[in-house]
Design a protein around this motif. Structure first.
Motif, PDB file in Angstrom:
ATOM      1  N   ARG A   1       0.819  -1.224   0.000  1.00  0.00           N
ATOM      2  CA  ARG A   1       0.000   0.000   0.000  1.00  0.00           C
ATOM      3  C   ARG A   1       0.847   1.266   0.000  1.00  0.00           C
ATOM      4  NH1 ARG A   1      -2.504  -0.922   6.054  1.00  0.00           N
ATOM      5  NH2 ARG A   1      -0.701  -0.206   7.267  1.00  0.00           N
ATOM      6  N   ASN A   2       2.147   1.125   0.309  1.00  0.00           N
ATOM      7  CA  ASN A   2       3.028   2.288   0.274  1.00  0.00           C
ATOM      8  C   ASN A   2       3.416   2.684  -1.146  1.00  0.00           C
ATOM      9  OD1 ASN A   2       3.270   2.717   3.101  1.00  0.00           O
ATOM     10  ND2 ASN A   2       4.650   0.965   3.230  1.00  0.00           N
ATOM     11  N   THR A   3       3.123   1.826  -2.115  1.00  0.00           N
ATOM     12  CA  THR A   3       3.525   2.127  -3.495  1.00  0.00           C
ATOM     13  C   THR A   3       2.373   2.057  -4.489  1.00  0.00           C
ATOM     14  OG1 THR A   3       5.240   1.671  -5.151  1.00  0.00           O
ATOM     15  CG2 THR A   3       4.183  -0.248  -4.130  1.00  0.00           C
ATOM     16  N   TYR A   4       1.274   1.377  -4.118  1.00  0.00           N
ATOM     17  CA  TYR A   4       0.081   1.351  -4.974  1.00  0.00           C
ATOM     18  C   TYR A   4      -0.887   2.407  -4.471  1.00  0.00           C
ATOM     19  CZ  TYR A   4       1.705  -3.203  -6.734  1.00  0.00           C
ATOM     20  OH  TYR A   4       2.426  -4.227  -7.311  1.00  0.00           O
ATOM     21  N   TRP A   5      -0.955   3.524  -5.184  1.00  0.00           N
ATOM     22  CA  TRP A   5      -1.693   4.679  -4.708  1.00  0.00           C
ATOM     23  C   TRP A   5      -3.016   4.836  -5.448  1.00  0.00           C
ATOM     24  CZ3 TRP A   5       2.918   8.640  -5.006  1.00  0.00           C
ATOM     25  CH2 TRP A   5       3.914   8.247  -4.086  1.00  0.00           C
ATOM     26  N   ARG A   6      -4.055   5.100  -4.664  1.00  0.00           N
ATOM     27  CA  ARG A   6      -5.404   5.255  -5.199  1.00  0.00           C
ATOM     28  C   ARG A   6      -5.471   6.327  -6.286  1.00  0.00           C
ATOM     29  NH1 ARG A   6     -10.342   3.779  -3.277  1.00  0.00           N
ATOM     30  NH2 ARG A   6      -9.324   2.891  -1.453  1.00  0.00           N
ATOM     31  N   GLU A   7      -4.750   7.413  -6.104  1.00  0.00           N
ATOM     32  CA  GLU A   7      -4.802   8.512  -7.070  1.00  0.00           C
ATOM     33  C   GLU A   7      -4.203   8.141  -8.431  1.00  0.00           C
ATOM     34  OE1 GLU A   7      -3.421   8.529  -4.034  1.00  0.00           O
ATOM     35  OE2 GLU A   7      -1.737   9.942  -3.895  1.00  0.00           O
ATOM     36  N   ASN A   8      -3.461   7.026  -8.471  1.00  0.00           N
ATOM     37  CA  ASN A   8      -2.879   6.592  -9.741  1.00  0.00           C
ATOM     38  C   ASN A   8      -3.751   5.600 -10.500  1.00  0.00           C
ATOM     39  OD1 ASN A   8      -0.596   8.175  -9.380  1.00  0.00           O
ATOM     40  ND2 ASN A   8       0.586   6.549  -8.408  1.00  0.00           N
ATOM     41  N   TRP A   9      -4.834   5.120  -9.870  1.00  0.00           N
ATOM     42  CA  TRP A   9      -5.678   4.164 -10.601  1.00  0.00           C
ATOM     43  C   TRP A   9      -7.147   4.573 -10.726  1.00  0.00           C
ATOM     44  CZ3 TRP A   9      -9.901   1.873  -8.346  1.00  0.00           C
ATOM     45  CH2 TRP A   9      -9.929   1.741  -6.959  1.00  0.00           C
ATOM     46  N   GLU A  10      -7.672   5.334  -9.776  1.00  0.00           N
ATOM     47  CA  GLU A  10      -9.103   5.654  -9.819  1.00  0.00           C
ATOM     48  C   GLU A  10      -9.532   6.375 -11.105  1.00  0.00           C
ATOM     49  OE1 GLU A  10     -10.069   7.587  -6.093  1.00  0.00           O
ATOM     50  OE2 GLU A  10     -10.890   5.703  -5.325  1.00  0.00           O
ATOM     51  N   PRO A  11      -8.754   7.349 -11.613  1.00  0.00           N
ATOM     52  CA  PRO A  11      -9.204   8.057 -12.824  1.00  0.00           C
ATOM     53  C   PRO A  11      -9.075   7.260 -14.126  1.00  0.00           C
ATOM     54  CG  PRO A  11      -7.731   9.429 -11.480  1.00  0.00           C
ATOM     55  CD  PRO A  11      -7.585   8.026 -11.006  1.00  0.00           C
ATOM     56  N   ILE A  12      -8.430   6.078 -14.085  1.00  0.00           N
ATOM     57  CA  ILE A  12      -8.160   5.362 -15.347  1.00  0.00           C
ATOM     58  C   ILE A  12      -8.865   4.016 -15.446  1.00  0.00           C
ATOM     59  CG2 ILE A  12      -5.923   6.492 -15.664  1.00  0.00           C
ATOM     60  CD1 ILE A  12      -4.663   3.796 -14.662  1.00  0.00           C
ATOM     61  N   VAL A  13      -9.777   3.751 -14.534  1.00  0.00           N
ATOM     62  CA  VAL A  13     -10.413   2.428 -14.457  1.00  0.00           C
ATOM     63  C   VAL A  13     -10.964   1.974 -15.804  1.00  0.00           C
ATOM     64  CG1 VAL A  13     -12.347   1.152 -13.468  1.00  0.00           C
ATOM     65  CG2 VAL A  13     -10.928   2.584 -11.998  1.00  0.00           C
ATOM     66  N   GLU A  14     -11.629   2.866 -16.511  1.00  0.00           N
ATOM     67  CA  GLU A  14     -12.280   2.494 -17.766  1.00  0.00           C
ATOM     68  C   GLU A  14     -11.291   2.245 -18.905  1.00  0.00           C
ATOM     69  OE1 GLU A  14     -15.486   1.837 -17.871  1.00  0.00           O
ATOM     70  OE2 GLU A  14     -15.569   2.346 -15.733  1.00  0.00           O
ATOM     71  N   GLN A  15     -10.051   2.641 -18.728  1.00  0.00           N
ATOM     72  CA  GLN A  15      -9.059   2.496 -19.805  1.00  0.00           C
ATOM     73  C   GLN A  15      -8.204   1.243 -19.678  1.00  0.00           C
ATOM     74  OE1 GLN A  15      -7.874   6.960 -19.072  1.00  0.00           O
ATOM     75  NE2 GLN A  15      -6.920   6.319 -20.984  1.00  0.00           N
ATOM     76  N   VAL A  16      -8.244   0.610 -18.526  1.00  0.00           N
ATOM     77  CA  VAL A  16      -7.325  -0.497 -18.246  1.00  0.00           C
ATOM     78  C   VAL A  16      -7.793  -1.796 -18.896  1.00  0.00           C
ATOM     79  CG1 VAL A  16      -6.326  -1.937 -16.425  1.00  0.00           C
ATOM     80  CG2 VAL A  16      -6.497   0.546 -16.112  1.00  0.00           C
ATOM     81  N   LYS A  17      -6.851  -2.458 -19.544  1.00  0.00           N
ATOM     82  CA  LYS A  17      -7.086  -3.787 -20.097  1.00  0.00           C
ATOM     83  C   LYS A  17      -6.032  -4.721 -19.506  1.00  0.00           C
ATOM     84  CE  LYS A  17      -9.201  -2.284 -24.439  1.00  0.00           C
ATOM     85  NZ  LYS A  17     -10.537  -2.753 -24.024  1.00  0.00           N
ATOM     86  N   THR A  18      -6.460  -5.861 -18.986  1.00  0.00           N
ATOM     87  CA  THR A  18      -5.537  -6.754 -18.306  1.00  0.00           C
ATOM     88  C   THR A  18      -5.332  -8.055 -19.078  1.00  0.00           C
ATOM     89  OG1 THR A  18      -7.277  -7.799 -16.966  1.00  0.00           O
ATOM     90  CG2 THR A  18      -6.236  -5.812 -16.063  1.00  0.00           C
ATOM     91  N   PHE A  19      -4.298  -8.780 -18.690  1.00  0.00           N
ATOM     92  CA  PHE A  19      -4.012 -10.083 -19.274  1.00  0.00           C
ATOM     93  C   PHE A  19      -3.494 -11.000 -18.166  1.00  0.00           C
ATOM     94  CE2 PHE A  19      -0.099  -7.699 -19.367  1.00  0.00           C
ATOM     95  CZ  PHE A  19       0.897  -8.615 -19.097  1.00  0.00           C
ATOM     96  N   THR A  20      -3.477 -12.282 -18.442  1.00  0.00           N
ATOM     97  CA  THR A  20      -3.006 -13.232 -17.430  1.00  0.00           C
ATOM     98  C   THR A  20      -1.541 -13.591 -17.670  1.00  0.00           C
ATOM     99  OG1 THR A  20      -4.007 -15.000 -18.741  1.00  0.00           O
ATOM    100  CG2 THR A  20      -5.255 -14.171 -16.854  1.00  0.00           C
ATOM    101  N   GLU A  21      -1.262 -14.380 -18.704  1.00  0.00           N
ATOM    102  CA  GLU A  21       0.119 -14.802 -18.948  1.00  0.00           C
ATOM    103  C   GLU A  21       0.816 -13.968 -20.020  1.00  0.00           C
ATOM    104  OE1 GLU A  21       1.760 -16.950 -17.097  1.00  0.00           O
ATOM    105  OE2 GLU A  21      -0.072 -17.090 -15.879  1.00  0.00           O
ATOM    106  N   GLU A  22       0.101 -13.678 -21.112  1.00  0.00           N
ATOM    107  CA  GLU A  22       0.731 -13.005 -22.243  1.00  0.00           C
ATOM    108  C   GLU A  22      -0.336 -12.277 -23.048  1.00  0.00           C
ATOM    109  OE1 GLU A  22       2.905 -14.699 -26.201  1.00  0.00           O
ATOM    110  OE2 GLU A  22       3.788 -15.358 -24.282  1.00  0.00           O
ATOM    111  N   MET A  23       0.053 -11.150 -23.660  1.00  0.00           N
ATOM    112  CA  MET A  23      -0.888 -10.393 -24.471  1.00  0.00           C
ATOM    113  C   MET A  23      -0.155  -9.739 -25.637  1.00  0.00           C
ATOM    114  SD  MET A  23      -3.243  -7.144 -23.343  1.00  0.00           S
ATOM    115  CE  MET A  23      -4.325  -6.306 -24.493  1.00  0.00           C
ATOM    116  N   GLU A  24      -0.614  -9.983 -26.860  1.00  0.00           N
ATOM    117  CA  GLU A  24      -0.094  -9.263 -28.020  1.00  0.00           C
ATOM    118  C   GLU A  24      -0.870  -7.958 -28.156  1.00  0.00           C
ATOM    119  OE1 GLU A  24       1.515 -10.480 -32.317  1.00  0.00           O
ATOM    120  OE2 GLU A  24      -0.661 -10.746 -32.132  1.00  0.00           O
TER     121      GLU A  24
END
Length: 279
Positions: free
Chosen positions: A155-178
């Motif tokens: 929690r000392n490095t994952y900051w709420r202000e760095n993720w809350e405004p971008i939620v709709e833009q994030v795309k995730t992957f599990t092992e690999e993503m082209e």
């Protein structure tokens, strides 16, 4: 701004800011008498580190790797603790290339620690908004989940202000993503549980961006991992795999944190074949 061409890909290092962190933390259990021969420190045992995103341009796409420390995101105490001597100038860097933040199509995040992710958001009229409003932001699913639900350590490095405004833009992957043809992200773990790397291949040439598995040229030894790593043995195994792969492919290794070298190509004897120095 330094540039590197691999095949049809152009890589340009932007100005993402400068920090100074404890050398012992950056090199873990490696004795200072060893690491200080490869990377200098100041009288406070701090080493100079860049936080410079890489702009990858190929097939008409503008892709950032990492996002810098941002501008106006850190308070005075944080600037002092992290040895910030320069904040990001991404707008100016992009302007020199005839681009704006609106032209960024993808932002590839090896992980979401503050020194990589602060540049994802910015202050606008007293409100935090996305710094790259038209971009898809790519991160591993594990990393994105921990970013939003950090533990007592992270929690000392994952900051709420760095993720809350971008939620709709994030795309995730599990092992690999082209991401696009020739550009992919691969989950490695190690530095963080969700840490990933970027692999770029074009016209028979290869570029490996190993994120914080290889933050500087001085971390080339597979056993030289950070005290910041959550899973150091995983980091070591991942470095063994990807350094060997890079040597086999005669790949360029690029750096986000190195204050002296932007990219290096090593041979099988770990001699420098080619190098891009920071000017």
């Amino acid at each position: 701004m330094e540039q590197l061409k691999i095949g049809d890909v152009t890589v340009t290092w932007l100005n993402g800011g400068e920090i100074h962190l404890d050398g012992g933390a950056m090199f873990g259990v490696v004795p200072k008498m060893l690491w200080s021969k490869k990377y200098p420190c100041n009288e406070n045992n701090q080493i100079k580190l860049r936080t410079d995103p890489l702009l990858v341009q190929v097939d008409g796409k503008n892709i950032l790797i990492e996002s810098g420390i941002g501008r106006g995101k850190l308070n005075e105490k944080q600037k002092r603790n992290f040895g910030v001597t320069e904040e990001a100038e991404l707008d100016r860097s992009l302007s020199q290339l005839g681009l704006t933040v609106n032209d960024i199509d993808f932002v590839l995040m090896t992980h979401l620690h503050f020194d990589h992710a602060c540049g994802l958001t910015k202050w606008e009229n007293d409100k935090l908004v996305s710094a790259f409003p038209n971009a898809h932001i790519i991160a591993s699913e594990i990393e994105w989940n921990e970013m939003r639900n950090p533990n007592i350590r992270s929690r000392n490095t994952y900051w709420r202000e760095n993720w809350e405004p971008i939620v709709e833009q994030v795309k995730t992957f599990t092992e690999e993503m082209e991401v696009i043809s020739g550009v992919k992200m691969v989950h490695t773990g190690g530095h963080s549980d969700g840490h990933a790397i970027a692999v770029i291949e074009s016209a028979g040439e290869t570029l490996l961006h190993l994120g914080d598995l290889l933050p500087t040229h001085a971390h080339q030894n597979v056993l030289w991992v950070m005290a910041y790593d959550d899973y150091p043995m995983t980091s070591i195994f991942a470095k063994q795999k990807w350094l060997a792969y890079g040597i086999e492919q005669q790949a360029w290794f690029t750096f986000y944190h190195d204050a002296y070298d932007r990219a290096i190509k090593w041979n099988e004897r770990w001699e420098i074949v080619d190098i891009v120095k920071k000017q």
